[in-house]
Every structure is written in C-alpha cells, then in structure tokens.
Design a protein around this motif. Structure first.
Motif, short mmCIF file in Angstrom:
data_model
loop_
_atom_site.label_atom_id
_atom_site.label_comp_id
_atom_site.label_asym_id
_atom_site.label_seq_id
_atom_site.Cartn_x
_atom_site.Cartn_y
_atom_site.Cartn_z
N GLY A 1 -50.71 -13.23 -16.95
CA GLY A 1 -51.54 -14.41 -16.73
C GLY A 1 -52.96 -14.04 -16.37
O GLY A 1 -53.34 -12.86 -16.36
N PHE A 2 -53.75 -15.04 -16.04
CA PHE A 2 -55.16 -14.85 -15.76
C PHE A 2 -55.55 -15.48 -14.42
O PHE A 2 -55.14 -16.59 -14.12
CB PHE A 2 -56.03 -15.50 -16.86
N PHE A 3 -56.38 -14.76 -13.67
CA PHE A 3 -57.02 -15.29 -12.47
C PHE A 3 -58.51 -15.26 -12.76
O PHE A 3 -59.08 -14.19 -13.00
CB PHE A 3 -56.71 -14.42 -11.23
N ILE A 4 -59.13 -16.41 -12.74
CA ILE A 4 -60.55 -16.52 -13.08
C ILE A 4 -61.31 -16.96 -11.84
O ILE A 4 -60.96 -17.96 -11.21
CB ILE A 4 -60.77 -17.52 -14.22
N THR A 5 -62.34 -16.20 -11.48
CA THR A 5 -63.20 -16.55 -10.35
C THR A 5 -64.54 -17.03 -10.90
O THR A 5 -65.24 -16.27 -11.56
CB THR A 5 -63.42 -15.34 -9.42
N GLU A 6 -64.85 -18.29 -10.64
CA GLU A 6 -66.13 -18.84 -11.08
C GLU A 6 -67.27 -18.25 -10.24
O GLU A 6 -67.11 -18.02 -9.05
CB GLU A 6 -66.12 -20.36 -10.92
N GLU A 7 -68.40 -18.04 -10.87
CA GLU A 7 -69.61 -17.53 -10.21
C GLU A 7 -69.33 -16.26 -9.40
O GLU A 7 -69.73 -16.14 -8.25
CB GLU A 7 -70.26 -18.61 -9.34
N LEU A 8 -68.67 -15.32 -10.01
CA LEU A 8 -68.31 -14.06 -9.36
C LEU A 8 -69.54 -13.33 -8.80
O LEU A 8 -69.46 -12.66 -7.78
CB LEU A 8 -67.57 -13.16 -10.36
N THR B 1 -76.00 -12.01 -5.87
CA THR B 1 -77.30 -12.46 -6.36
C THR B 1 -77.93 -13.60 -5.56
O THR B 1 -79.11 -13.88 -5.75
CB THR B 1 -77.20 -12.91 -7.83
N ARG B 2 -77.15 -14.25 -4.72
CA ARG B 2 -77.68 -15.39 -3.95
C ARG B 2 -77.49 -15.14 -2.46
O ARG B 2 -76.37 -14.97 -1.98
CB ARG B 2 -76.95 -16.68 -4.35
N ASP B 3 -78.59 -15.14 -1.74
CA ASP B 3 -78.54 -14.88 -0.29
C ASP B 3 -77.68 -15.89 0.45
O ASP B 3 -77.01 -15.55 1.42
CB ASP B 3 -79.95 -14.88 0.30
N ASP B 4 -77.67 -17.13 0.01
CA ASP B 4 -76.89 -18.16 0.71
C ASP B 4 -75.38 -18.00 0.53
O ASP B 4 -74.61 -18.64 1.24
CB ASP B 4 -77.33 -19.56 0.28
N MET B 5 -74.95 -17.15 -0.37
CA MET B 5 -73.52 -16.91 -0.59
C MET B 5 -73.02 -15.65 0.10
O MET B 5 -71.83 -15.35 0.09
CB MET B 5 -73.22 -16.81 -2.09
N ASN B 6 -73.95 -14.89 0.71
CA ASN B 6 -73.59 -13.68 1.44
C ASN B 6 -74.66 -13.46 2.51
O ASN B 6 -75.48 -12.55 2.40
CB ASN B 6 -73.49 -12.49 0.48
N LEU C 1 -66.65 -9.12 -3.96
CA LEU C 1 -65.49 -9.17 -4.85
C LEU C 1 -65.78 -8.48 -6.18
O LEU C 1 -64.94 -7.76 -6.70
CB LEU C 1 -65.04 -10.62 -5.08
N ARG C 2 -66.96 -8.68 -6.71
CA ARG C 2 -67.30 -8.02 -7.97
C ARG C 2 -67.24 -6.50 -7.81
O ARG C 2 -66.71 -5.79 -8.66
CB ARG C 2 -68.69 -8.45 -8.44
N GLU C 3 -67.74 -5.99 -6.69
CA GLU C 3 -67.69 -4.54 -6.43
C GLU C 3 -66.24 -4.07 -6.26
O GLU C 3 -65.87 -3.01 -6.77
CB GLU C 3 -68.52 -4.21 -5.19
N ILE C 4 -65.44 -4.86 -5.54
CA ILE C 4 -64.02 -4.51 -5.36
C ILE C 4 -63.32 -4.41 -6.70
O ILE C 4 -62.57 -3.46 -6.97
CB ILE C 4 -63.33 -5.54 -4.44
#
Length: 129
Positions: free
Chosen positions: A74-81, A86-91, A99-102
């Motif tokens: 199956g597939f696990f899809i993460t939107e806006e990975l 790239t966005r300071d407000d998300m980290n 997660l992308r690095e992991i």
C-alpha cells in the motif's frame, strides 16, 4: 475486495462520503487523538493520505503511528512533506531530522534518531517498508 483509503485532515474542508474512502478529522498534534480516532478502529488501509497540519512534529508522529495500518504493497502519502524544511512556521525550532530527512536516511540505509519516534515505532517501520 475493494481497497480501503484513508484521508486525514487537520481542518474539515468538506465532508465527503464514500464506501471506499474514509475521511477523518484528527488533531495530529496529539497522539491520543490519532489513537482514538483511527488506530482504535482496528482497520488497515491500502492508501493513507496524511493531509494534516504539515508541521515538523505532526508529520513525524502521524507517519510513525499510522504506517503500521498500511497494507503490504500500500501507500502512505504525506502532503507538503517539504514544509518543515522550507517554511519557518512549520518548524519553529528548526529541529532535525525532519520527516523528509528521515525518509532519505531510511532510503539510503542510514540509521537516524528522533526524540518523537520510539524504538518500537522505528523497528515496526523498518520491518514494514
């Protein structure tokens, strides 16, 4: 048997009903909400799309809690990975690894550590992918 499909939203944008698609409103910042709303259903899914808050913590928690519910093949899809990269407000605290690095570490066979992931979750994830 028809494949099951799960879509997770942080905010309820619309209400879609289908026999094949299950949409859930989940507070992805709280593990208890994920457990009570999805894990406790004791269902598995062919496709799981995580389209929740896109923040650093929430993306990691969602993947490692919900990936065991994805059927083999199956597939696990993460939107806006890329948002936590790239966005300071998300980290806000510029935490690493994202997660992308992991996922890149896993893809290249490298080990990683993250305080949001338990050893058991890491082991389960590595055994399923």
């Amino acid at each position: 048997m028809q494949p099951s499909f799960l879509q997770i939203y942080f905010q309820i944008l619309f209400s879609y009903k289908s026999k094949r698609i299950n949409s859930f409103y989940v507070n992805s910042s709280e593990e208890k909400s994920i457990k009570n709303s999805i894990i406790d259903l004791n269902k598995t899914f062919q496709i799981l799309i995580e389209d929740a808050s896109h923040s650093y913590k929430d993306q990691i928690i969602s993947l490692f809690m919900l990936f065991p519910l994805v059927n083999s093949g199956g597939f696990f899809i993460t939107e806006e990975l890329d948002f936590p990269d790239t966005r300071d407000d998300m980290n806000l605290n510029k935490e690493r690894p994202t997660l992308r690095e992991i996922l890149n570490y896993i893809k290249s066979g490298k080990d990683f550590n993250n305080s949001l992931i338990t050893k058991q979750q890491k082991r389960l994830f590595n055994s399923k992918h």
